[in-house]
Enzyme design. Structure first.
Site, mmCIF file in Angstrom:
data_model
loop_
_atom_site.group_PDB
_atom_site.id
_atom_site.type_symbol
_atom_site.label_atom_id
_atom_site.label_comp_id
_atom_site.label_asym_id
_atom_site.label_seq_id
_atom_site.Cartn_x
_atom_site.Cartn_y
_atom_site.Cartn_z
ATOM 1 N N CYS A 23 40.492 46.526 23.715
ATOM 2 C CA CYS A 23 41.628 46.676 24.630
ATOM 3 C C CYS A 23 42.565 47.821 24.251
ATOM 4 C CB CYS A 23 42.392 45.365 24.747
ATOM 5 S SG CYS A 23 41.447 44.091 25.597
ATOM 6 N N HIS A 68 47.495 48.755 41.711
ATOM 7 C CA HIS A 68 46.906 50.061 41.376
ATOM 8 C C HIS A 68 47.860 50.929 40.561
ATOM 9 C CE1 HIS A 68 43.866 48.796 44.224
ATOM 10 N NE2 HIS A 68 43.083 49.704 43.662
ATOM 11 N N GLU A 123 44.277 37.532 33.782
ATOM 12 C CA GLU A 123 43.832 38.892 33.523
ATOM 13 C C GLU A 123 42.348 39.035 33.880
ATOM 14 O OE1 GLU A 123 45.287 41.400 30.031
ATOM 15 O OE2 GLU A 123 43.353 40.598 29.341
#
Length: 134
Positions: A23, A68, A123
């Site tokens: 990550c 986005h 997530e």
């Protein structure tokens, strides 16, 4: 107390700065958010809250502000590089984890006057964080 919940979905990118693991690289997610709101009484239509109002207020903000977008830690040097390409990231205190994004949505909904009971932020399909306030 009555409670209603509304789910929203949006796509975003982030990375965990100073994190050891995959990550740490810039990557994206398709998030799902459940905002649970409470009311002590029903209105004249026997609703705790109108789902249309929830969507028009919180859903619109999520679509216009979070969808986005790239979330980064305030001190992440990648932010300057993105700005050089006319792309403004959303900067957060610490790392932009599911926990922090759940709290960000919770705080916005509270500031809009909603009685927020919790925000659950997925997530991925298998991993979520919940913020319930103090």
């Amino acid at each position: 107390m009555f409670a209603v919940a509304r789910d929203f979905s949006f796509s975003y990118g982030h990375r965990l700065y100073r994190y050891q693991g995959k990550c740490q690289r810039l990557h994206g997610h398709n998030a799902r958010v459940r905002i649970e709101l409470g009311a002590h009484a029903l209105n004249e239509q026997n609703m705790a809250l109108d789902f249309v109002q929830i969507k028009s207020t919180l859903g619109r903000w999520i679509d216009e502000t979070l969808d986005h977008r790239v979330f980064l830690a305030q001190d992440d040097p990648l932010a300057e590089q993105l700005r050089a390409y006319d792309h403004e990231p959303i900067l957060v205190q610490g790392n932009p984890t599911a926990e922090i994004l759940a709290k960000m949505i919770y705080d916005y909904a509270r500031n809009c006057g909603f009685n927020v009971l919790s925000v659950r932020f997925w997530e991925t399909d298998n991993c979520c964080a919940t913020y319930q306030g103090d």
